[in-house]
Every structure is written in C-alpha cells, then in structure tokens.
Design an enzyme around this catalytic site. Sequence first.
Site, short mmCIF file in Angstrom:
data_model
loop_
_atom_site.label_atom_id
_atom_site.label_comp_id
_atom_site.label_asym_id
_atom_site.label_seq_id
_atom_site.Cartn_x
_atom_site.Cartn_y
_atom_site.Cartn_z
N LYS A 54 0.84 -1.21 0.00
CA LYS A 54 0.00 0.00 0.00
C LYS A 54 0.88 1.26 0.00
CE LYS A 54 -4.01 -1.78 2.48
NZ LYS A 54 -4.60 -2.05 3.79
N GLN A 98 -4.98 -1.18 9.90
CA GLN A 98 -5.01 -2.53 9.35
C GLN A 98 -5.67 -3.47 10.36
OE1 GLN A 98 -3.73 -3.34 6.19
NE2 GLN A 98 -4.59 -5.37 6.54
N ASP A 121 -11.68 3.66 4.24
CA ASP A 121 -12.28 2.35 3.95
C ASP A 121 -13.78 2.36 4.23
OD1 ASP A 121 -12.17 -0.07 2.76
OD2 ASP A 121 -10.99 -1.08 4.30
#
Length: 300
Positions: A54, A98, A121
């Site tokens: 990422k 995460q 997200d």
Amino acid sequence: MTAKIIDGKAFAENLRGRIAGHVARLKSEHGITPGLAVVIVGHDPASQVYVSSKAKQTVEVGMASFKYELPEDVTEAELLALIERLNADKQVHGILVQMPVPKQIDPNKVIEAIDPAKDVDSFTPANVGKVQIGLPGPVSCTPLGCLMLLRDQLGSLEGKNAVIIGRSNLVGKPMMQLLLRDNCTVTVAHSRTRNLAEVVRQADIVVAAVGRPEMIKGDWIKPGAVVIDVGINRVPAPEKGEGKTKLVGDVEFSSAIETAGAITPVPGGVGPMTIACLLANTVTTASLIHGLVPPSDLTA
Ligand code: NDP
C-alpha cells in the site's frame, strides 16, 4: 463456452494512472498533496507485506505516505491517541488501521475514533449511512473495486439480477448498497440461505465473498453470468511440492470458466483493485476536505 478472464491487475494499473493524474492536478492547481496514513499493530507477516505494498503504491501515484508500526502489546488508549493526532494532522487525508487488531483493542472503538472525513475504507457509521443514501464520500474499497470491474464488463447494470454471497460489513453489505444504486435486483445470500445453488443460478451477476475455498461450483452459474470472486483462501498445493500452498477464490475457477461469461481470477482479480480503490478514496477525501468536488471516475 469459455469465460473471459477479467484482468484486475491491468484494470488497477490503469486506475492508478488516472489517480496519479488527479493527484498531479490537486498539487498544481490547489497546492494539495493527498496523504494516506496506514497504522499496523503487531508483526503479522501477511499484513506487513500488504501494508508495504500500500505504502509503495501510495508514493508511486504522487501521494504522501505515512506508516505507523505499533507493537503487538500497544494499549487501546495509545492507539486511540495516535488516531486523534492523525485526525488533527492537516497533511493526512486518509487513515487506515489494518485489521484485525490484537484482542486488548476493541475494533469498534478504533473505527469510531477515525474522523469520518478521513475514513478511506468507509467503515465509520457516518460513511456507511452516506453510502446508503447516496451522498458523496468514500465507499468501501473492495466493493468499489468490484463495481468498477462490473461496470467495465457490462456497461449499465440496470435490471440485472445480482446475487451476493456473504453479508459482512466489509464486503457483502456495502456491495448490496452499490448494486442497488446501480438499479440491480439484489439478493444477499449467507450461511443460512437455503438452496444456495438454485439462488446463484438466477444471477446475471455473482459476487462471492464467503472465505470458503472453491465452494461455488461451475454448474451453479447461469450461462454467460459475470462472476466476481472476492474470496482469498490459502490451500495446500502438493502439485507444487511438499508443504507448498496456493491462493484460490470462493468459486471453483476450473468449472466456472466453462459456464460464466466473464470471471475474475484469484489472484489477479479483485485483490489489486482493493488497494487501487484505497488510493482513489484518498483523492476523494482530500478533495472533500478542501471543499472540492471529487473526481467522478474514482467513486461510485
Ligand atoms: P466474513 O467472514 O466477514 O463473512 C463471510 C460471509 O460468508 C458471512 O456473511 C457468512 O454468512 C457467509 N458464509 C459463510 N459460510 C457460508 C456458506 N456455507 N454459504 C453461504 N454463505 C456463507 O468475510 P469477509 O466478507 O471479510 O471476506 C470474505 C472473503 O473475501 C474472504 O476470503 C476474505 O479473505 C476475502 N476478502 C478479499 C478482499 C480482496 O481484496 N480481494 C478484501 C476483503 C475480503 P453469515 O453472515 O451467516 O455468517
């Protein structure tokens, strides 16, 4: 019939090219460098690889990347304090923690601590609600990637029968909202669904997000249907040597390819789209934070 294989890797590469163009314009026309902060707790090797990938892609499209690695025994209060600092940091436009986090930390508290304006997200209740009523904002990365692939294959999705297998907050439920917004007739199946094979046979669009290797068989697929396989399952691969493993999806690729019209492979289908959509969402949040209209080609 042999299905067309949908190349998610190539699509994601093209998407990153467009993202880089939007980032360059934000910099030159508005003096904004979108910044993405990724927080990882503990030393799970798979998560480490994912987070590094990422960070690399973030920099490649011209954005600023901030990576925070916290020890496995970090307290919930320490993690929440870091999120508070990132919420206030003007260089940061997207925050991703995460998952999963270690057991001493409540993941819901983490999600709710993230400023919805920086929730790339789309986990926070505010953004889940925005997706539901169609307001601009970040859309969950994996469902957004699936939607882009489907629109690319089919053009308009209007009137299609879509079956989503899986109802998680991460994939199944936001996917349902996006397909409804695109005027599909949507069925969401789950572990209590009866006659799943029969349900799947009605679908012009199948999105599989279960986490069970090759559960969905080729003879469940309506001829010509578009199949998006979100599942990532590691299974033994004795044909590659003793102790070796490989990744497979939730759909039995070898049989589904005989009936589907188009299908995403695993790996190389949805996976690359998820990271690209994280970058797309950071452009969206950076634009909205600065009162600009986000680029329409990067969102739902
Ligand atoms: P979850 O475990 O949160 O959800 C799985 C869903 O599948 C649940 O709704 C569950 O039903 C349903 N399910 C389980 N067993 C069956 C069954 N036998 N028949 C029908 N439905 C069933 O998983 P996620 O949504 O987080 O992830 C799904 C898969 O997608 C995983 O393999 C994951 O690794 C992968 N993934 C891939 C990503 C990518 O970038 N490609 C990103 C995110 C996930 P119930 O609700 O009734 O329990």
